[in-house]
Design an enzyme around this catalytic site. Structure first.
Site, short mmCIF file in Angstrom:
data_model
loop_
_atom_site.label_atom_id
_atom_site.label_comp_id
_atom_site.label_asym_id
_atom_site.label_seq_id
_atom_site.Cartn_x
_atom_site.Cartn_y
_atom_site.Cartn_z
N LYS A 1 28.59 -15.36 -3.75
CA LYS A 1 29.00 -16.45 -3.90
C LYS A 1 28.40 -17.44 -3.29
CE LYS A 1 32.08 -14.36 -6.49
NZ LYS A 1 31.76 -12.82 -6.28
N TRP B 1 41.37 -7.24 -5.93
CA TRP B 1 40.19 -7.20 -6.81
C TRP B 1 40.19 -5.92 -7.26
CZ3 TRP B 1 34.98 -5.17 -4.70
CH2 TRP B 1 33.74 -5.22 -5.79
N ASP C 1 37.17 -7.69 3.95
CA ASP C 1 36.26 -7.73 2.94
C ASP C 1 36.02 -9.39 2.84
OD1 ASP C 1 34.72 -8.34 0.34
OD2 ASP C 1 36.20 -7.32 -0.96
#
Length: 408
Positions: free
Chosen positions: A251, A133, A215
């Site tokens: 999300k 990311w 993460d």
């Protein structure tokens, strides 16, 4: 003469620039595969039904007010979030060696954790996957780290995990370096290590005395199973590692703009917990002072209510299953067209994103000729693919690879 005369124009953020271009495009078959946000079969944003229920209940609760939360956030939210990540049978939880801190979504968790590691523990070197990311690098450097290094992750030719390169790069890492690990649904490749491979990774991390910073942006969202998606984190903790983990509810709860996240800390010494909490408190105080309450109250309300928690479980299964179905459909359409290359990686991958294998020239061709907005790396958001556009996307990929075969 201005104080700002020396300021140079910064580069645009690719994903937001793509969304702007998509919004301004009047082509009827345009498709946005850039933004990392869930979409329904109709291509629309979705507020989870359980979130609507919680919001209505909270709005009608006259006992709630708009007073400041503590610096470390809503305690019930952090307790329930940490339990969700580590599991109800977690030994560090039972021994009070693990705790959570409410932060500004996953990005805020990464920033607070990174700043603690850099400024309180003197960490200077961090590793991130190649690719990762794009914000990992910026967040850690802005937090005070001095050197960003990559470990190999994606094997371009095989379109799979480059485990050999991954382990070799970690083996060459300096002792005490911080390594960012994706808990599940690796962004951007959608390619995760197997449990056996996680074991090999953990072995090297332990031998080199590296600090694992997980993460976790997709727990439950990736497979529809909260426990399965937390396996890697729990495995490391059960192996005796001290860890940080950034949790995001963008999300799996659809709380993208509520900035709801949790930083999980696992220590091997209970005596250190109070000091670590105190230093994290000072970092947050000097940054944004304290977090917002709305998203945290929604999550806490749902996680503390069995009926709503079960409903949330069904909501995340709805999202994950739709993405899995679209992976299947896209692969079928590409194979039916006889598109150059193999496409099993589309269904082998998991989570929101897919690394298609298209290179920069091909990805730009997709945008410019077909109005399919995707990152130049070839990453697409599977959420943007719907039953109504999957054939068009497949035909566009086929045309692109037929037109630019030498670059495939």
């Amino acid at each position: 003469m201005s104080f700002f005369d020396s300021v140079e124009l910064g580069p645009p953020i690719e994903v937001f620039q793509l969304t702007k271009q998509y919004t301004e495009d009047d082509f009827p078959q345009k498709v946005n595969l850039g933004v990392g946000a869930y979409r329904t079969d109709d291509g629309k944003p979705w507020v989870l039904p359980v979130v609507r229920t919680a919001e209505k209940a909270l709005a009608n609760d006259d006992s709630l007010n708009k007073e400041y939360l503590p610096v470390l956030g809503l305690d019930l939210f952090s307790v329930l979030s940490t339990k969700m990540l580590l599991g109800s049978d977690s030994v560090p939880l039972a021994e009070n060696r693990a705790f959570g801190v409410q932060v500004l979504s996953g990005t805020g968790a990464l920033r607070v954790g990174a700043e603690f590691l850099a400024k309180r523990l003197g960490k200077t070197v961090f590793y991130f996957s190649k690719p990762t990311w794009e914000n990992h690098r910026l967040v850690f450097l802005n937090a005070g780290f001095q050197e960003a290094r990559e470990y190999r992750y994606w094997h371009e030719a095989n379109r799979a995990l480059d485990l050999e390169g991954f382990l070799e790069d970690l083996n060459n890492a300096p002792e005490g370096a911080v390594v960012i690990l994706h808990a599940c649904a690796h962004n951007p490749t959608g390619c995760d290590p197997t449990q056996e491979q996680w074991g090999q990774i953990a072995k090297v991390v332990k031998e080199r005395k590296l600090f694992p910073f997980f993460d976790s942006a997709y727990q439950g969202f990736a497979s529809g199973d909260l426990n399965k998606d937390a396996w890697a984190v729990r495995f490391f903790v059960n192996q005796g590692f001290e860890i940080f983990c950034a949790q995001s509810y963008a999300k799996n709860f659809g709380l993208y703009n509520e900035r709801t996240g949790n930083l999980v800390v696992v220590s091997n010494n209970l005596a250190n917990v109070a000091a670590v909490k105190s230093q994290i408190t000072l970092i947050i105080r000097g940054n944004y002072s304290n977090p917002p309450s709305h998203g945290a109250r929604i999550v806490a309300y749902v996680l503390s209510n069995k009926e709503l928690n079960d409903q949330w479980g069904e909501n995340i299964k709805t999202m994950s299953s739709r993405i899995i179905q679209m992976r299947k459909r896209l692969r079928e359409e590409l194979e039916a067209l006889g598109t150059p290359g193999s496409w099993n990686h589309i269904t082998d991958q998991i989570g929101m994103f897919s690394y298609t294998g298209l290179n920069e020239a091909q990805s730009l061709h997709m945008v410019q000729k077909h109005h399919i907005y995707m990152l130049k790396s070839g990453r697409i958001s599977m959420c943007g693919i719907t039953p109504n556009n999957v054939q068009y996307v497949a035909k566009s990929i086929h045309e692109t690879l037929t037109s630019l075969p030498a670059k495939y």
